[in-house]
Design an enzyme around this catalytic site. Structure first.
Site, mmCIF file in Angstrom:
data_model
loop_
_atom_site.group_PDB
_atom_site.id
_atom_site.type_symbol
_atom_site.label_atom_id
_atom_site.label_comp_id
_atom_site.label_asym_id
_atom_site.label_seq_id
_atom_site.Cartn_x
_atom_site.Cartn_y
_atom_site.Cartn_z
ATOM 1 N N GLY A 212 0.688 -1.331 0.147
ATOM 2 C CA GLY A 212 -0.151 -0.171 -0.140
ATOM 3 C C GLY A 212 0.835 1.018 0.006
ATOM 4 C CD GLU A 213 5.623 1.175 2.611
ATOM 5 O OE1 GLU A 213 6.561 1.341 2.173
ATOM 6 O OE2 GLU A 213 5.688 0.724 4.129
ATOM 7 C CG HIS B 147 -11.463 27.678 0.880
ATOM 8 N ND1 HIS B 147 -12.882 27.676 0.380
ATOM 9 C CD2 HIS B 147 -11.791 27.471 2.401
ATOM 10 C CE1 HIS B 147 -13.698 27.857 1.476
ATOM 11 N NE2 HIS B 147 -13.064 27.702 2.647
ATOM 12 C CE LYS C 64 -21.684 27.980 2.687
ATOM 13 N NZ LYS C 64 -21.113 27.314 1.544
ATOM 14 N NE ARG D 236 -20.338 24.156 4.681
ATOM 15 C CZ ARG D 236 -20.812 23.699 3.310
ATOM 16 N NH1 ARG D 236 -21.558 22.765 3.605
ATOM 17 N NH2 ARG D 236 -20.144 24.012 2.445
ATOM 18 C CB THR E 239 -21.699 17.846 -0.755
ATOM 19 O OG1 THR E 239 -22.103 18.976 -0.437
ATOM 20 C CG2 THR E 239 -20.822 17.198 0.293
ATOM 21 N N GLY F 232 -24.035 20.800 -2.051
ATOM 22 C CA GLY F 232 -25.112 21.329 -1.210
ATOM 23 C C GLY F 232 -25.286 22.709 -1.358
ATOM 24 C CB THR F 233 -23.000 25.576 -1.436
ATOM 25 O OG1 THR F 233 -22.294 25.118 -0.264
ATOM 26 C CG2 THR F 233 -22.942 27.138 -1.311
#
Ligand code: R5P
Length: 314
Positions: free
Chosen positions: A41-42, A133, A195, A197, A226, A228-229
């Site tokens: 998995g590495e 962001h 808005k 959350r 998602t 949603g906003t």
């Protein structure tokens, strides 16, 4: 640091299509590197060409799967550092962990700062990114950061739609500056939605300032996670009489059922860039993707040649 070495571009698996397109814009091939995983998995990396003395750019947005992509980026940086590259620029078109840029309550991490430390510690000398962001994340790095914006590309597309008397909507208070710049670019008025959350990844619209009745609305955001906003904002706008609703965002994450939510919404079209690779289902959900490759290629060339990037920021 003035660069005399040759320019080379490498990529992890996060967005190979974008890395190839950037290389094509630079009239070069993407550098050869094995980026895979061991059976345990590495992450397993091997740079398959000489980078000694080179000016290396590693293209890797830290999108889903976020931790794998981040590890690939860190290990790619380590590999080219140990192979004696002269300078390494981490090209991170979408910077993940950015929403964890401050503590909202006690006993929380500031993951965006931790990731910045990791990238620096791995050996990056510079970062080239787009629409963080929170712009303050730039200051989390103690190395130069060039921060591109997709506003011009997205607004050019929207201007081409020839919407009559549009209103640009910021779907939250934090995005007002971005929406206002967009509004100026397309010559529209501005409305703001407040808005909240109640829980992570769920959204409620509280109030709207501005008038949308009888006019097309364009929601402008930095990212769609998602969805949603956007879906909630579109509902509020249509209830308040907007004729139809478009959305623009730099980063189309479409986490979980994000695309289904958009497909089932009344959004006419959602415009994103390819900072994050888009699946064929995106187009089925009325998502249009605009490429940032030419802009990143130009920025890379200017960094390599020690030329100003200011013209790209305006
Ligand atoms: C929030 O501050 C951001 O600008 C976006 O509005 C948000 O990340 C979108 O998330 P979602 O699509 O999950 O509502």
């Amino acid at each position: 640091m003035h660069m005399e070495g040759r320019l080379q571009v490498f990529s992890g698996n996060a967005n190979l299509a974008l890395a190839k397109e950037i290389s094509a814009c630079l009239n070069m091939n993407l550098g050869r590197a094995l980026v895979t995983t061991f059976k345990n998995g590495e992450t397993r990396i091997k740079i398959e060409e000489n980078v000694r003395g080179s000016d290396v750019f590693i293209v890797q947005p830290t999108c889903i799967p976020v931790n794998e992509n981040l590890m690939e980026l860190l290990i790619l940086i380590d590999a080219v550092k140990r192979a004696s590259a002269a300078r390494i620029t981490a090209v991170i078109p979408y910077y993940g962990y950015a929403k964890q840029e401050k503590k909202t309550t006690g006993r929380e991490p500031i993951s965006a700062k931790l990731v910045a430390n990791l990238i620096r510690t791995a050996g990056a000398h510079r970062v080239l990114t787009m629409d963080l962001h929170a712009p303050a994340i730039e200051g989390f790095f103690d190395i130069p950061v060039d921060h591109l914006q997709a506003g011009q590309l997205l607004s050019e597309y929207v201007r081409g739609l020839n919407l009559k008397d549009p209103v640009v909507i910021s779907p939250d208070a934090g995005g007002v500056g971005r929406a206002n710049e967009f509004r100026e670019r397309i010559g529209a008025s501005l409305a703001i939605i407040a808005k909240q959350r109640p829980r992570p990844d769920t959204v409620e619209m509280i109030e709207m300032v501005g008038d949308v009745a009888g006019r097309p609305a364009v929601i402008v955001d930095d990212m769609i996670s998602t969805g949603g906003t956007l879906v909630e904002a579109a509902k509020s706008l249509l209830q308040r009489g907007a004729t139809h609703v478009y959305a623009c965002a730099t980063h189309g994450i479409f986490a979980g059922d994000g695309l289904t939510a958009l497909r089932n919404s009344q959004m006419v079209e959602t415009i994103v860039t390819d900072t994050i690779p888009q699946s064929p289902e995106a187009a089925d959900s009325r998502v249009r993707t605009i490429s940032v490759a030419p802009l990143f290629a130009e920025a890379i060339l200017r960094i390599h040649k020690d030329l100003s990037l200011s013209a790209l920021f305006s």
